[in-house]
Write a protein that holds these residues in place. Structure first.
Motif, PDB file in Angstrom:
ATOM      1  N   TYR A 253      16.408  10.424 -49.033  1.00  0.00           N
ATOM      2  CA  TYR A 253      15.915   9.882 -50.310  1.00  0.00           C
ATOM      3  C   TYR A 253      15.432  11.005 -51.222  1.00  0.00           C
ATOM      4  N   ALA A 254      14.630  11.909 -50.677  1.00  0.00           N
ATOM      5  CA  ALA A 254      14.106  13.021 -51.477  1.00  0.00           C
ATOM      6  C   ALA A 254      15.233  13.931 -51.956  1.00  0.00           C
ATOM      7  N   LYS A 255      16.218  14.168 -51.098  1.00  0.00           N
ATOM      8  CA  LYS A 255      17.352  15.005 -51.503  1.00  0.00           C
ATOM      9  C   LYS A 255      18.150  14.325 -52.602  1.00  0.00           C
ATOM     10  N   GLY A 256      18.286  12.995 -52.502  1.00  0.00           N
ATOM     11  CA  GLY A 256      18.973  12.261 -53.560  1.00  0.00           C
ATOM     12  C   GLY A 256      18.239  12.368 -54.881  1.00  0.00           C
ATOM     13  N   ILE A 257      16.907  12.300 -54.831  1.00  0.00           N
ATOM     14  CA  ILE A 257      16.106  12.451 -56.046  1.00  0.00           C
ATOM     15  C   ILE A 257      16.310  13.839 -56.645  1.00  0.00           C
ATOM     16  N   GLU A 258      16.226  14.855 -55.797  1.00  0.00           N
ATOM     17  CA  GLU A 258      16.362  16.223 -56.300  1.00  0.00           C
ATOM     18  C   GLU A 258      17.727  16.443 -56.941  1.00  0.00           C
ATOM     19  N   ASN A 259      18.790  16.037 -56.263  1.00  0.00           N
ATOM     20  CA  ASN A 259      20.139  16.293 -56.777  1.00  0.00           C
ATOM     21  C   ASN A 259      20.444  15.458 -58.020  1.00  0.00           C
ATOM     22  N   SER A 260      20.039  14.180 -58.016  1.00  0.00           N
ATOM     23  CA  SER A 260      20.312  13.330 -59.179  1.00  0.00           C
ATOM     24  C   SER A 260      19.479  13.769 -60.382  1.00  0.00           C
ATOM     25  N   PHE A 261      18.235  14.171 -60.160  1.00  0.00           N
ATOM     26  CA  PHE A 261      17.391  14.642 -61.258  1.00  0.00           C
ATOM     27  C   PHE A 261      17.933  15.957 -61.822  1.00  0.00           C
ATOM     28  N   THR A 262      18.431  16.806 -60.947  1.00  0.00           N
ATOM     29  CA  THR A 262      19.007  18.072 -61.414  1.00  0.00           C
ATOM     30  C   THR A 262      20.218  17.814 -62.293  1.00  0.00           C
ATOM     31  N   ALA A 263      21.083  16.879 -61.860  1.00  0.00           N
ATOM     32  CA  ALA A 263      22.256  16.525 -62.673  1.00  0.00           C
ATOM     33  C   ALA A 263      21.833  15.923 -63.998  1.00  0.00           C
TER      34      ALA A 263
END
Length: 637
Positions: A253-263
């Motif tokens: 979940y946290a990795k998804g947040i980081e990657n989606s927020f970065t995009a």
């Protein structure tokens, strides 16, 4: 000759007279010229006095004419926009899809310039035109907002995040460059003060509001399944089982947040002006972050309900979320505080867990109704050591938590709660250096000493005598030592005085065990009367004549020696049988056997050398010779 000289003189005289006559004529002419100049000068002054008023009036008329021309030009310019209103109205009413975005924006800019000119003139004739242009500007802004929304709405369908997180990790999708450029052109107008005024909202850009609404919803919907999975995977485990690292979906979940927020930040950078990046990014991520904070609060409730087993989930979350917050702060310069606020309840649970784990040790041992009568180690010792082995797999989060508590302040819940912190730890506080390792080692040793102290008190209360209690403590110490040496705990505890403390507990157990062996040893003590003869050698330097020694004894003394052999045999056999009947760790059995042999064998050898002839080899009183006793002692191991 005289005649010739007179002739020359007469000629020269005539020439002189002619010259005098010419000079007189020139003087007369000069006087006339001077008189004419005087008359002309007087006439010039008269003319100048007459012409000066005429010249002044002519210059004033020329200035007035220039001013009139400029006024006419300004009027033409002011009336020009009013005359162009029809053309601009046709463009604005047609909409950007029909006339093209570039021409539409150019028309809006012309309307804005016209409004500025008419507003500055303050002419009553322009008031109607100003109202019409403001209405066109508002309509144009609404049209652009609708176009911005419809263009952005083409890319807000939620995605399946696992597709971009599992296997070969791929970046989350971003807006096409052409579409981002189009949105950027629209934003360049909508973010201006003119568009904000036309939208009756001078504080917020319409484009940022629309972008945050649509893309924020997209982020929240895309991450929703990861949120649900984090909760379900964290709760789905056997009751009483320690949380195993990585089994919760919170990391994904946290990795998804980081990657989606970065995009998403990449999209925002392509659409908005640099000064609006932070505002747009915060507004867009707000909904997804609120859902993330809600998920952490629910996980915190689960953790607090099972703190002794699921505190490790709290440590994992602290480490994961702190790293994500730091990474996003480094790449975007935003969201540090929202992540800190979301993490706060989990971090507080993690802090209080350190004291709770110690209290759990005391509570669990205190509630034991019995301890093994064979002296074997209790399973709870293995459970605690597995807990410690699990603890050291979270060095980063524990480094921060323990540093905020201070060395030793984890001993009670009150002191742990009194040092509460609300800020997100910096990466410096995650430095697993010498100080952090020392704090972790101190906590582990505090836990071990709490366990052994509680077990020792419980054994003394429930077991009769120190014999089994000593074996019980020695077994638990041996188990602890083995579990330390066979895991990474040995590395963590290598720089502390852990080995010294464990050795002191080992000696404590050994000492308690050897208390019972003092009884057979006391039977080997005799009294020597030096007045009755030479004192027999007590060491190995001389040979003792047992028969001679016996002859010197009185009947009473002989009976006493026989009783001593009988007492020793009975006590030794009983203790040997009890020793063999106890459940001991391999290293404990061999170590205690060595201690007993070192204690008993020298005393028995001395006593046997002196008095073994008391029953003349019949074995009635002297059951063991030195060799058989040594074998018996060796057999204890």
């Amino acid at each position: 000759m005289m005649k010739s000289r007179n002739s020359d003189h007469a000629e020269e005289s005539a020439e002189v007279e002619v010259l005098f006559a010419e000079a007189t004529k020139f003087n007369a002419i000069s006087r006339k010229i001077k008189a004419s100049l005087a008359r002309m000068d007087g006439g010039g002054h008269l003319v100048q006095d007459a012409v000066r008023p005429v010249y002044s009036n002519t210059h004033g008329l020329q200035t007035m004419n220039d001013n009139i021309d400029r006024i006419l030009d300004a009027i033409d310019k002011m009336l020009g926009p009013s005359e162009d209103k029809g053309r601009e109205e046709r463009i604005i009413r047609a909409g950007p899809d029909r006339v093209g975005l570039t021409d539409y924006l150019a028309s809006l800019k012309r309307i804005d310039r016209a409004l500025s000119q008419m507003s500055s003139s303050n002419l009553r004739i322009n008031q109607q035109a100003i109202g019409d242009f403001n209405e066109l500007l508002s309509h144009g802004s609404d049209q652009l907002q609708a176009l911005f929304r419809s263009t952005l709405a083409e890319d807000v369908q939620p995605v399946e995040p696992l597709k971009y997180l599992m296997g070969d990790e791929k970046p989350f999708p971003i807006l096409e460059q052409e579409k981002a450029s189009k949105l950027g052109l629209i934003d360049s107008f909508l973010s201006s003060s003119t568009a904000r005024h036309a939208s009756y909202n001078s504080r917020e850009s319409p484009s940022i509001r629309i972008y945050a609404e649509l893309r924020g919803g997209y982020l929240s919907a895309s991450l929703q399944n990861l949120s649900a999975a984090s909760i379900s995977t964290s709760k789905r485990k056997v009751s009483g089982e320690i949380y195993r690292q990585g089994t919760s979906g919170i990391g994904t979940y946290a990795k998804g947040i980081e990657n989606s927020f970065t995009a998403e930040f990449s999209n925002i950078s392509a659409v908005f002006a640099r000064e609006n990046w932070g505002l747009a990014f915060d507004a867009t991520c707000r909904k997804a972050l609120a859902e993330f904070a809600k998920t952490l609060r629910e996980l915190n409730m689960h953790i607090k309900a099972k703190l002794t087993t699921d505190c490790f989930l709290a440590y994992e979350i602290v480490e994961i979320v702190t790293n994500v917050g730091y990474n996003l702060d480094q790449s975007t310069g935003q969201l540090k505080l929202p992540f800190a606020d979301a993490l706060k309840p989990i971090r507080e649970a993690a802090r209080s867990s350190l004291a709770e784990l110690l209290e759990d040790v005391r509570r669990r041992v205190s509630s034991m109704q019995s301890v093994p009568l064979d002296g074997s180690a209790v399973p709870f010792t293995t459970e605690i050591m597995i807990r410690m082995q699990t603890l050291i797999t979270y060095p980063q989060s524990l480094a921060s938590i323990m540093a905020s508590l201070g060395d030793g302040n984890w001993q009670s819940l009150a002191s742990a709660n009194s040092t509460s912190s609300t800020s997100l730890p910096s990466l410096a506080s995650f430095d697993v250096g010498a100080d952090s390792s020392q704090l972790l080692a101190h906590y582990i040793m505090d836990t071990i000493e709490t366990l052994l102290t509680a077990l020792d008190s419980k054994a003394r209360a429930l077991l009769k005598g120190k014999f089994i209690a000593g074996v019980f403590i020695a077994n638990n110490v041996a188990l602890i030592d083995r579990l330390i040496r066979s895991s990474d705990l040995s590395t963590v505890l290598s720089s502390s005085n852990a080995s010294t403390k464990i050795e002191s507990w080992r000696k404590r157990g050994t000492s308690a065990y050897l208390e019972s062996w003092r009884e057979p040893c006391s039977a080997l003590m005799d009294v020597q009367y030096t007045s009755r003869g030479a004192r027999p050698p007590s060491g190995g330097s001389g040979v003792v004549d047992s028969a001679a020694m016996i002859k010197q004894l009185s009947s009473k003394d002989k009976d006493a020696i026989k009783e001593k052999f009988k007492n020793f045999n009975a006590s030794f056999d009983e203790l040997s049988a009890r020793h063999r009947g106890l459940q001991m760790e391999r290293e404990v059995r061999s170590q205690l056997a060595r201690e007993v042999q070192a204690m008993v064998e020298p005393l028995y050898a001395r006593f046997w050398d002196r008095y073994h002839e008391i029953d003349k080899g019949k074995g009635k009183y002297v059951k063991y010779d030195k060799g058989s006793l040594s074998a018996q002692l060796a057999g204890l191991g």
